[in-house]
Every structure is written in structure tokens, then in C-alpha cells.
Design a protein around this motif. Sequence first.
Motif, mmCIF file in Angstrom:
data_model
loop_
_atom_site.group_PDB
_atom_site.id
_atom_site.type_symbol
_atom_site.label_atom_id
_atom_site.label_comp_id
_atom_site.label_asym_id
_atom_site.label_seq_id
_atom_site.Cartn_x
_atom_site.Cartn_y
_atom_site.Cartn_z
ATOM 1 N N UNK A 1 13.781 64.987 -13.157
ATOM 2 C CA UNK A 1 14.816 64.067 -13.699
ATOM 3 C C UNK A 1 14.229 62.695 -13.703
ATOM 4 N N UNK A 2 13.288 62.365 -13.012
ATOM 5 C CA UNK A 2 12.525 61.247 -13.175
ATOM 6 C C UNK A 2 11.872 60.946 -14.411
ATOM 7 N N UNK A 3 11.116 61.995 -15.036
ATOM 8 C CA UNK A 3 10.633 62.247 -16.245
ATOM 9 C C UNK A 3 11.672 62.080 -17.337
ATOM 10 N N UNK A 4 12.675 62.960 -17.323
ATOM 11 C CA UNK A 4 13.711 62.417 -18.373
ATOM 12 C C UNK A 4 14.498 60.973 -18.174
ATOM 13 N N UNK A 5 14.658 60.452 -17.296
ATOM 14 C CA UNK A 5 14.927 59.036 -17.311
ATOM 15 C C UNK A 5 13.822 57.972 -17.816
ATOM 16 N N UNK A 6 12.743 58.482 -17.416
ATOM 17 C CA UNK A 6 11.448 57.566 -17.607
ATOM 18 C C UNK A 6 11.193 57.610 -19.371
ATOM 19 N N UNK B 1 11.686 63.434 -26.970
ATOM 20 C CA UNK B 1 10.648 64.686 -26.595
ATOM 21 C C UNK B 1 10.496 64.846 -25.230
ATOM 22 N N UNK B 2 9.630 63.688 -24.611
ATOM 23 C CA UNK B 2 9.419 63.420 -23.316
ATOM 24 C C UNK B 2 10.546 63.732 -22.319
ATOM 25 N N UNK B 3 11.490 62.921 -22.712
ATOM 26 C CA UNK B 3 12.705 63.017 -21.819
ATOM 27 C C UNK B 3 13.260 64.400 -21.868
ATOM 28 N N UNK B 4 13.551 65.133 -22.952
ATOM 29 C CA UNK B 4 13.966 66.417 -22.886
ATOM 30 C C UNK B 4 13.148 67.492 -22.038
ATOM 31 N N UNK B 5 11.870 67.312 -22.189
ATOM 32 C CA UNK B 5 10.964 68.198 -21.164
ATOM 33 C C UNK B 5 11.274 68.073 -19.734
ATOM 34 N N UNK B 6 11.474 66.790 -19.402
ATOM 35 C CA UNK B 6 11.956 66.669 -18.048
ATOM 36 C C UNK B 6 13.267 67.523 -17.539
ATOM 37 N N UNK B 7 14.151 67.056 -18.561
ATOM 38 C CA UNK B 7 15.575 67.550 -18.389
ATOM 39 C C UNK B 7 15.507 69.106 -18.356
ATOM 40 N N UNK B 8 14.927 69.853 -19.416
ATOM 41 C CA UNK B 8 15.074 71.120 -19.512
ATOM 42 C C UNK B 8 14.614 71.901 -18.220
ATOM 43 N N UNK C 1 9.964 74.978 -20.919
ATOM 44 C CA UNK C 1 10.398 74.244 -19.825
ATOM 45 C C UNK C 1 11.686 74.825 -18.960
ATOM 46 N N UNK C 2 12.471 75.516 -19.576
ATOM 47 C CA UNK C 2 13.569 76.130 -19.000
ATOM 48 C C UNK C 2 12.850 77.496 -18.248
#
Length: 262
Positions: A44-49, A71-78, A183-184
Motif C-alpha cells: 500500500x506504501x508503493x501504491x501511495x508513493x 502503473x507503479x501505484x497499481x502494482x502495489x495496490x494489486x 501482482x494478484x
Amino acid sequence: MQSFSQFLRGALIATFAALTMNAAAADPLSDGAAAYKPYAVEHIGIALAGAKELQAAARAGDVKAAQAAWIKSRKGWEAAEPITGEFFSKLDEVIDAWPDAKQGYHAIEAALFSGKLADIAAPTDKLVADLATFDKELKAPGFKFTPQGLINGATKLAYEVGENKSKGGESPYAGTSIVDMQENVEGIEAVYKLVFEESLKAHDDKLASAIDDKIEDVEGLVKGDDLKKVDQAALKRNGEELAVMLQSAAAKLNLKKPTVGE
């Protein structure tokens, strides 16, 4: 960012040490859930960053940097998706609404990947604010994952990868639907290995190994960078089989059977 294998190795060592020091009072599933939290916090930190980088790039008028940041944010979220809807449903609804998104990632996606930065300013600001709230709530010392919620989230996501995402994915404008699925699967693997695998081995070693193998099967099906080359029938079948196996694991671990397809 450390690799998942490095993270897993460290987390398992820490969990084993905790169990050894307090074996009499140990609750392996709760200990595993606690060991999983840093993984969720990291992603989630990656998603926020990434969302903050998207915000900055959009303000600077840099389309390519904005797209890369999305794309970077999505990877963290997924990677954290096993827990997003299960534990933070209201935030999940506004951050990752799909397919009829009025806000969040997918409301931004269509305009961003058409080069229309002027259209994403307000939704990007909202995304950053919502992810910041998510991050704060997740990091709160009093917040704890429950084993039941984690098995629910992992099972539902396995089914979703097979049943829904195999049909074409949810990031068509960005062209990163296959990355979403990769990522899922990593996220499902993290939940399984950190929280459930060791306990399940004590109850049904054959099922524990079968789940591990099935995760590898699904991982293999979503390798590469071209969604069109994915064997969608095989992905659907294997994703659904993984979901059924996780449902069986829940029963072995005295947890309620997760529901899917609702």
C-alpha cells in the motif's frame, strides 16, 4: 524494494522465532496474520508513493512520467488486493471501482492513457487522499488482520482471477491487465505462505502441497507481457480450482468456508 522471496524468508524466520519463544500460548494463524501485515503495509506504501508521483507528473505536464507512476501505484495496490475489499470495503469501492468507475484508478486510466492530463487533476488528488487514508488506517497499531478475513480475501481473488480477469482484464487503456494478474497471484501467494501454509501442513500436508503447486500453475499462466497470449480457458480453470482448494483449507483450519462469485 525487496523481492517477495526475500520478504517471505524474513517473515517466516520471524514467525518461527515467535512461535518457538512462546509455543505454549501460540496461535499460529494469528501469528501468521501479524507476519503478513508488513507485506500489506509495504505494498500500500508503493501504491501511495506511485499516486503521489502521478500527481506531481500530471501537474508538471509529463504524460510519460504520469503513466509510469500510475502503473507503479497499481502494482502495489494489486499485490495487496486480497485485503482491500475484505478489510477496507468503503475505500476499495472508491479507489478501485470497476468497470463503471466514476473515481479512483480506472476513472483516471482512460484519460491518462489518452494523454489528457487536464482531465485527471481532481480524480488524482482524490486518489492520493484516499490512499493516504488507507495507509494510515492499515498502519494503525490497533489494526489487526484476522485469519478468516485473509482466507476470504485470497479465495475471492483467486476466483476473480479465473472467472473475471481472465476474460480481458480490468486495465485495458493502460494495457497492464496481465500485470494486474501477476501482482494478484503474488498477493495470494503471500497470504497463503505467510498465514496458512505451515498450519495446513499439520492438518493436511497433501492439500498444502497441492495449493502451493496450483499457485505455481496460475503464476505460470500469467507470465509474460501480452494478455492475448494467455490461455484464458486454462487460467479460468486453474483460478477456480485454486479458490476451491482454499475453501477446503479453510475447513481444515476450522475457519468458515469463503464464498465466491457474489
